[in-house]
Design an enzyme around this catalytic site. Structure first.
Site, mmCIF file in Angstrom:
data_model
loop_
_atom_site.group_PDB
_atom_site.id
_atom_site.type_symbol
_atom_site.label_atom_id
_atom_site.label_comp_id
_atom_site.label_asym_id
_atom_site.label_seq_id
_atom_site.Cartn_x
_atom_site.Cartn_y
_atom_site.Cartn_z
ATOM 1 N N LYS A 22 2.702 1.357 4.384
ATOM 2 C CA LYS A 22 3.011 -0.080 4.423
ATOM 3 C C LYS A 22 3.542 -0.548 3.070
ATOM 4 O O LYS A 22 4.560 -1.238 2.990
ATOM 5 C CB LYS A 22 1.742 -0.873 4.773
ATOM 6 C CG LYS A 22 1.864 -2.368 4.562
ATOM 7 C CD LYS A 22 0.591 -3.103 4.914
ATOM 8 C CE LYS A 22 -0.358 -3.321 3.777
ATOM 9 N NZ LYS A 22 0.024 -4.344 2.788
ATOM 10 N N ASN A 23 2.846 -0.150 2.011
ATOM 11 C CA ASN A 23 3.202 -0.683 0.693
ATOM 12 C C ASN A 23 4.463 -0.062 0.110
ATOM 13 O O ASN A 23 4.964 -0.529 -0.905
ATOM 14 C CB ASN A 23 2.015 -0.529 -0.276
ATOM 15 C CG ASN A 23 0.893 -1.500 0.087
ATOM 16 O OD1 ASN A 23 1.090 -2.415 0.886
ATOM 17 N ND2 ASN A 23 -0.273 -1.286 -0.482
ATOM 18 N N CYS A 117 -3.464 -10.726 1.762
ATOM 19 C CA CYS A 117 -4.922 -10.742 1.888
ATOM 20 C C CYS A 117 -5.535 -11.620 0.812
ATOM 21 O O CYS A 117 -5.068 -11.663 -0.316
ATOM 22 C CB CYS A 117 -5.468 -9.327 1.757
ATOM 23 S SG CYS A 117 -5.278 -8.396 3.271
ATOM 24 N N ARG A 122 -4.035 -14.362 -6.766
ATOM 25 C CA ARG A 122 -3.007 -13.326 -6.748
ATOM 26 C C ARG A 122 -1.728 -13.891 -7.353
ATOM 27 O O ARG A 122 -0.781 -14.229 -6.655
ATOM 28 C CB ARG A 122 -2.785 -12.810 -5.322
ATOM 29 C CG ARG A 122 -4.035 -12.206 -4.729
ATOM 30 C CD ARG A 122 -3.795 -11.498 -3.422
ATOM 31 N NE ARG A 122 -3.091 -10.243 -3.605
ATOM 32 C CZ ARG A 122 -2.847 -9.378 -2.623
ATOM 33 N NH1 ARG A 122 -3.264 -9.647 -1.400
ATOM 34 N NH2 ARG A 122 -2.203 -8.265 -2.843
ATOM 35 N N ASP A 308 -7.600 -0.383 -2.741
ATOM 36 C CA ASP A 308 -7.482 -0.540 -1.293
ATOM 37 C C ASP A 308 -8.408 0.401 -0.519
ATOM 38 O O ASP A 308 -8.446 0.351 0.709
ATOM 39 C CB ASP A 308 -6.016 -0.342 -0.855
ATOM 40 C CG ASP A 308 -5.157 -1.555 -1.203
ATOM 41 O OD1 ASP A 308 -5.715 -2.576 -1.659
ATOM 42 O OD2 ASP A 308 -3.926 -1.490 -1.027
ATOM 43 N N ARG A 400 -2.494 -5.736 10.720
ATOM 44 C CA ARG A 400 -1.410 -5.974 9.758
ATOM 45 C C ARG A 400 -1.041 -4.682 9.040
ATOM 46 O O ARG A 400 0.064 -4.544 8.540
ATOM 47 C CB ARG A 400 -1.929 -6.910 8.654
ATOM 48 C CG ARG A 400 -1.722 -8.347 8.852
ATOM 49 C CD ARG A 400 -2.171 -9.064 7.606
ATOM 50 N NE ARG A 400 -1.444 -8.528 6.449
ATOM 51 C CZ ARG A 400 -1.822 -8.677 5.192
ATOM 52 N NH1 ARG A 400 -2.917 -9.337 4.905
ATOM 53 N NH2 ARG A 400 -1.109 -8.181 4.219
HETATM 54 C C1 UD1 Z 1 -0.251 -4.228 -4.277
HETATM 55 C C2 UD1 Z 1 -0.580 -3.922 -2.848
HETATM 56 C C3 UD1 Z 1 -2.047 -4.164 -2.574
HETATM 57 C C4 UD1 Z 1 -2.914 -3.430 -3.584
HETATM 58 C C5 UD1 Z 1 -2.447 -3.709 -5.017
HETATM 59 C C6 UD1 Z 1 -3.149 -2.848 -6.051
HETATM 60 C C7 UD1 Z 1 1.503 -4.551 -1.668
HETATM 61 C C8 UD1 Z 1 2.156 -5.533 -0.755
HETATM 62 N N1 UD1 Z 1 0.214 -4.806 -1.967
HETATM 63 O O1 UD1 Z 1 -0.490 -5.601 -4.451
HETATM 64 O O2 UD1 Z 1 -2.347 -3.696 -1.285
HETATM 65 O O3 UD1 Z 1 -4.249 -3.902 -3.462
HETATM 66 O O4 UD1 Z 1 -1.049 -3.449 -5.128
HETATM 67 O O5 UD1 Z 1 -2.923 -1.496 -5.767
HETATM 68 O O6 UD1 Z 1 2.080 -3.562 -2.106
HETATM 69 N N2 UD1 Z 1 -1.374 -9.608 -11.524
HETATM 70 C C9 UD1 Z 1 -1.174 -10.656 -12.393
HETATM 71 N N3 UD1 Z 1 0.057 -11.244 -12.415
HETATM 72 C C10 UD1 Z 1 1.080 -10.816 -11.627
HETATM 73 C C11 UD1 Z 1 0.860 -9.743 -10.741
HETATM 74 C C12 UD1 Z 1 -0.385 -9.163 -10.702
HETATM 75 O O7 UD1 Z 1 -2.071 -11.065 -13.112
HETATM 76 O O8 UD1 Z 1 2.181 -11.389 -11.713
HETATM 77 C C13 UD1 Z 1 -2.705 -8.974 -11.466
HETATM 78 C C14 UD1 Z 1 -3.396 -9.252 -10.125
HETATM 79 O O9 UD1 Z 1 -4.115 -10.458 -10.161
HETATM 80 C C15 UD1 Z 1 -4.295 -8.037 -10.012
HETATM 81 C C16 UD1 Z 1 -3.489 -6.916 -10.690
HETATM 82 O O10 UD1 Z 1 -2.525 -7.567 -11.489
HETATM 83 O O11 UD1 Z 1 -5.491 -8.252 -10.731
HETATM 84 C C17 UD1 Z 1 -2.805 -5.944 -9.759
HETATM 85 O O12 UD1 Z 1 -1.928 -6.628 -8.903
HETATM 86 P P1 UD1 Z 1 -0.623 -5.931 -8.283
HETATM 87 O O13 UD1 Z 1 -0.604 -4.481 -8.602
HETATM 88 O O14 UD1 Z 1 0.537 -6.797 -8.635
HETATM 89 O O15 UD1 Z 1 -0.920 -6.051 -6.775
HETATM 90 P P2 UD1 Z 1 0.097 -6.395 -5.646
HETATM 91 O O16 UD1 Z 1 1.434 -5.808 -5.998
HETATM 92 O O17 UD1 Z 1 -0.025 -7.824 -5.297
#
Ligand code: UD1
Length: 435
Positions: A22-23, A117, A122, A308, A400
């Protein structure tokens, strides 16, 4: 809201094919909007999130055909719109990949803030800071983000936090930008590598994906057609592995890349689970009557233990011998589901980012919620070993992310009923997807 009903005392046996990731599928589908041609993407999991993104691509003007076995044919040359503010956009986190893709193609994008989620704040500040560093003007108003530029220019971008989404969005934005963009402290997840491989197969030059320094050499002439297969979903694979370990089962997974599962395999081996690893196969087995040993888990960006898999591991520890500790280092509020496990008589004490789990609990079946995608899968796991009947509600959240979940479980010998809610609906996703 639909629900699953299952009796405890079940055991997984048999074989299961793992779907596409998915990701990885979400950013690759979004990346087709950056390119301008005909692309055949294979091994796409046909689940709520990917289908929603496909709908959004259609609304932007793409021609899309879904063929059997998860092959999606996309003609992105007809995309003529850089504004995606429909309700669907707010339904999934992965829609934010359209920011990098459309900004890279049109020099402009307007996007409704993404959902996903709900496990804490986020933010997308890292994404937006990166776009600004590449020369875009970024405006956040209400729930819409707008970025525009007269031309993206390469830069060096350092992320203070390792972020999968921000890393991929920077790659997308930099593919056609002038010059070489360097991303420091980049995420190393297999799906980051998959997106880079897809883009490179289409003529881009993304180097270093899989390490924490990625260099993107901007090019404006890219291939107008191509075929690409998405990698298998390591979290789906990990979930079935955890289920087999939990229930004393014996299963074989097909279409997996074992190296993507190294952290999980190492930790479950520590707990006493036996593995036989083939090229694209993994067999998981437990000895009759075997009890798992407790251990500690700390989630971290890849190649650390994946966040995850955190809820699934929590359930495993409730049945292990001894006390285990789970420390969640990626998200700040990913223990909401623990209350439902306690309702089933699990002995878990949370404090800040950690949870202490006392093993050997006799779980009791009851009515619980799927709080989010992975927590929902964890509830199904708890139901498999609980005494009596467990009803898991709002399983739309599980579906999902897990393709063909109920049928795959049935093929593994699980008796599970899917109950469809026929009462008049409010917009379920509107209520539950926004974080
Ligand atoms: C992706 C995955 C999700 C998984 C996560 C971590 C998708 C759609 N989702 O989420 O399933 O749980 O990676 O492996 O691919 N952060 C910030 N600022 C930002 C972006 C992130 O502070 O602009 C922080 C977040 O709050 C979190 C951490 O960075 O604590 C990791 O987030 P990130 O790796 O960006 O997760 P997603 O890409 O949203």
């Amino acid at each position: 809201m639909n629900s699953y009903i299952l009796e405890g005392g079940q055991c997984l046996r048999g074989e299961v094919p793992i779907s596409g990731s998915k990701n990885a599928a979400l950013p690759v589908l979004a990346a087709t909007a950056l390119l301008e041609g005909q692309y055949r993407i294979k091994n796409v999991p046909l689940i709520e999130d990917t289908l929603t993104l496909i709908d959004i691509l259609k609304l932007l003007g793409a021609g899309v055909e879904i063929l059997p076995a998860g092959t999606v044919v996309i003609d992105s040359s007809s995309i003529n719109n850089c504004t995606a503010i429909s309700e669907q956009v707010g339904k999934l986190r992965g829609s934010y990949y359209l920011l990098g893709a459309l900004l890279g193609r049109f020099g402009e994008v307007n996007l409704r803030m993404p959902g996903g989620c709900n496990f804490g704040s986020r933010p997308i500040d890292l994404h937006l800071k990166g776009f600004r560093q590449l020369g875009a003007e970024v405006v956040e108003a209400e729930d819409i983000v707008s970025c525009r530029t007269t031309g993206l220019k390469s830069n060096s971008i350092f992320f203070d936090i390792v972020s999968v989404g921000a890393t991929i969005n920077m790659i997308l934005a930099a593919v056609k930008a002038e010059g070489t963009t360097t991303i420091y402290n980049a995420a190393r997840e297999p799906h980051v590598v998959d997106v880079a491989n897809f883009l490179n197969a289409m003529g881009a030059s993304v180097q270093g994906a899989g390490t924490d320094i990625i260099k993107v050499h901007g090019r404006d002439k890219l291939n107008l057609r191509g075929t690409y297969a998405i990698i298998p979903d390591q979290i789906e694979a990990g979930t079935y592995i955890a289920m087999a370990a939990l229930t004393g089962g014996n299963i074989k997974l097909h279409n997996v890349i074992p190296s993507h599962l190294e952290a999980l395999i190492a930790k479950l081996s520590e707990m006493g689970v036996s593995f036989a690893i083939g090229e694209e196969r993994i067999s998981v087995s437990m000895k009759p009557g075997q009890v798992l040993r407790s251990t500690n888990f700390v989630t971290a960006p890849y190649p650390g233990f994946p966040t995850d898999m955190q809820p699934q591991i929590m359930v495993l520890l409730t049945q292990a011998d001894g006390v285990g500790k789970v420390t969640e280092n990626v998200w700040n509020n990913r223990f909401q589901y623990v209350d439902d496990l306690r309702k089933m008589a699990a002995r878990i004490v949370t404090q800040g980012r950690s949870a202490l789990v006392t093993g050997g609990s006799k779980l009791a079946g009851t009515e619980v919620q799927a709080h989010d995608l992975r927590a929902g899968a964890a509830m199904v796991m708890a139901g498999l070993v609980a005494e009596g009947q467990t009803e898991i509600q709002q399983v739309e959240l599980i579906e999902r992310g897990y393709e063909n979940f109920v049928n795959k479980l049935r093929d593994l010998g699980v008796q599970i009923t899917r109950q469809v809610d026929t009462s008049p609906k409010e917009d379920f996703f509107k209520i539950n997807y926004v974080s």
